[in-house]
Scaffold this motif. Structure first.
Motif, PDB file in Angstrom:
ATOM      1  N   ARG A   1       0.902  -1.118   0.018  1.00 30.27           N
ATOM      2  CA  ARG A   1      -0.084   0.086   0.053  1.00 30.27           C
ATOM      3  C   ARG A   1       0.867   1.310  -0.086  1.00 30.27           C
ATOM      4  O   ARG A   1       0.515   2.079  -0.561  1.00 30.27           O
ATOM      5  N   VAL A   2       1.980   1.198   0.795  1.00 29.52           N
ATOM      6  CA  VAL A   2       2.785   2.494   0.706  1.00 29.52           C
ATOM      7  C   VAL A   2       3.702   2.442  -0.611  1.00 29.52           C
ATOM      8  O   VAL A   2       3.615   3.755  -1.264  1.00 29.52           O
ATOM      9  N   TYR A   3       3.921   1.465  -1.110  1.00 32.63           N
ATOM     10  CA  TYR A   3       4.723   1.462  -2.561  1.00 32.63           C
ATOM     11  C   TYR A   3       3.450   1.925  -3.574  1.00 32.63           C
ATOM     12  O   TYR A   3       3.819   2.884  -4.327  1.00 32.63           O
ATOM     13  N   GLN A   4       2.420   1.418  -3.434  1.00 29.63           N
ATOM     14  CA  GLN A   4       1.238   1.948  -4.279  1.00 29.63           C
ATOM     15  C   GLN A   4       1.054   3.401  -4.477  1.00 29.63           C
ATOM     16  O   GLN A   4       1.134   4.046  -5.326  1.00 29.63           O
ATOM     17  N   LYS A   5       1.049   4.023  -3.423  1.00 32.21           N
ATOM     18  CA  LYS A   5       0.786   5.314  -3.088  1.00 32.21           C
ATOM     19  C   LYS A   5       2.003   6.181  -3.793  1.00 32.21           C
ATOM     20  O   LYS A   5       2.023   7.124  -4.556  1.00 32.21           O
ATOM     21  N   LEU A   6       3.480   5.732  -3.338  1.00 39.98           N
ATOM     22  CA  LEU A   6       4.593   6.495  -3.930  1.00 39.98           C
ATOM     23  C   LEU A   6       4.483   6.320  -5.472  1.00 39.98           C
ATOM     24  O   LEU A   6       4.852   7.130  -6.168  1.00 39.98           O
ATOM     25  N   ILE A   7       4.355   4.974  -5.920  1.00 40.22           N
ATOM     26  CA  ILE A   7       4.612   4.636  -7.334  1.00 40.22           C
ATOM     27  C   ILE A   7       3.559   5.664  -8.180  1.00 40.22           C
ATOM     28  O   ILE A   7       3.645   6.224  -9.199  1.00 40.22           O
ATOM     29  N   SER A   8       2.105   5.714  -7.701  1.00 38.16           N
ATOM     30  CA  SER A   8       0.969   6.566  -8.112  1.00 38.16           C
ATOM     31  C   SER A   8       1.481   7.753  -8.419  1.00 38.16           C
ATOM     32  O   SER A   8       1.526   8.425  -9.382  1.00 38.16           O
ATOM     33  N   GLN A   9       2.087   8.390  -7.451  1.00 39.42           N
ATOM     34  CA  GLN A   9       2.713   9.869  -7.397  1.00 39.42           C
ATOM     35  C   GLN A   9       3.839   9.852  -8.393  1.00 39.42           C
ATOM     36  O   GLN A   9       3.993  10.841  -9.143  1.00 39.42           O
ATOM     37  N   LEU A  10       4.705   8.896  -8.498  1.00 40.93           N
ATOM     38  CA  LEU A  10       5.837   9.142  -9.278  1.00 40.93           C
ATOM     39  C   LEU A  10       5.107   8.835 -10.774  1.00 40.93           C
ATOM     40  O   LEU A  10       5.794   9.569 -11.677  1.00 40.93           O
ATOM     41  N   ILE A  11       4.377   8.235 -10.937  1.00 38.58           N
ATOM     42  CA  ILE A  11       3.815   8.204 -12.459  1.00 38.58           C
ATOM     43  C   ILE A  11       3.087   9.477 -12.754  1.00 38.58           C
ATOM     44  O   ILE A  11       3.338  10.290 -13.910  1.00 38.58           O
TER      45      ILE A  11
END
Length: 175
Positions: free
Chosen positions: A9-19
């Motif tokens: 869930r933490v990675y998902q938030k970060l990756i979504s923001q990076l995209i």
């Protein structure tokens, strides 16, 4: 050590923001005929995520004015002050302390703590890339390449261990 779903869930938030933050550059490279695939990896001991965009053998990308496809994104959680980076930094700091205190013994599967954490971080990263949010964001970019086939998502997006302890695409393990 860490619940993979929580870390995902933490990675998902970060990756979504990076995209979101890098959509122009991602689109620029993905649209090109030379585009082959992307690799994403986590190096928790450095507090970094690495995201590279690869060209097909024998092909070259047209250069972007500001962004290189090689080490397209290097995200250092120690340099960001947003809540998601702070959460990931706390996890990574806990893992670094655990590996510093580790006696080096292997578990029942023959895996030492450092290797287990590498595996868990990449399993969580792969799970994040398979989330609806991240998959939809990437698909809107990937479909702009005329050679992309949705069925081959796991071949175009690869979650790999940067040190080679695990010689496979973690996304393939989820399929």
């Amino acid at each position: 050590m860490q619940d993979i779903q929580e870390l995902s869930r933490v990675y998902q938030k970060l990756i979504s923001q990076l995209i979101t933050d890098n959509i122009e550059g991602l689109t620029f490279y993905v649209k090109q005929e030379a585009f082959s695939h992307m690799t994403i990896s986590a190096a928790f001991w450095h507090g970094d995520l690495y995201w590279n965009i690869w060209n097909k053998d024998g092909s070259k990308f047209a250069p972007h004015a500001r962004l290189s496809h090689d080490e397209f994104i290097v995200e250092g959680v120690h340099f960001n002050d947003d809540d998601t980076s702070k959460q990931l930094k706390a996890i990574y700091d806990k893992w670094n302390q655990a590996t510093a205190d580790d006696d080096g013994e292997e578990d029942d599967e023959g895996e030492d703590l450092f290797s287990r954490l590498i595996r868990q971080s990449h399993e969580a990263l792969a799970t994040a890339f398979h989330s609806d949010t991240v998959t939809q964001q990437l698909m809107t970019i990937l479909v702009q390449n005329p050679n992309f086939e949705a069925a081959k998502f796991n071949q175009v997006i690869r979650v790999e261990d940067p040190d080679g302890q695990f010689e496979f695409n973690f996304l393939e393990q989820l399929a």
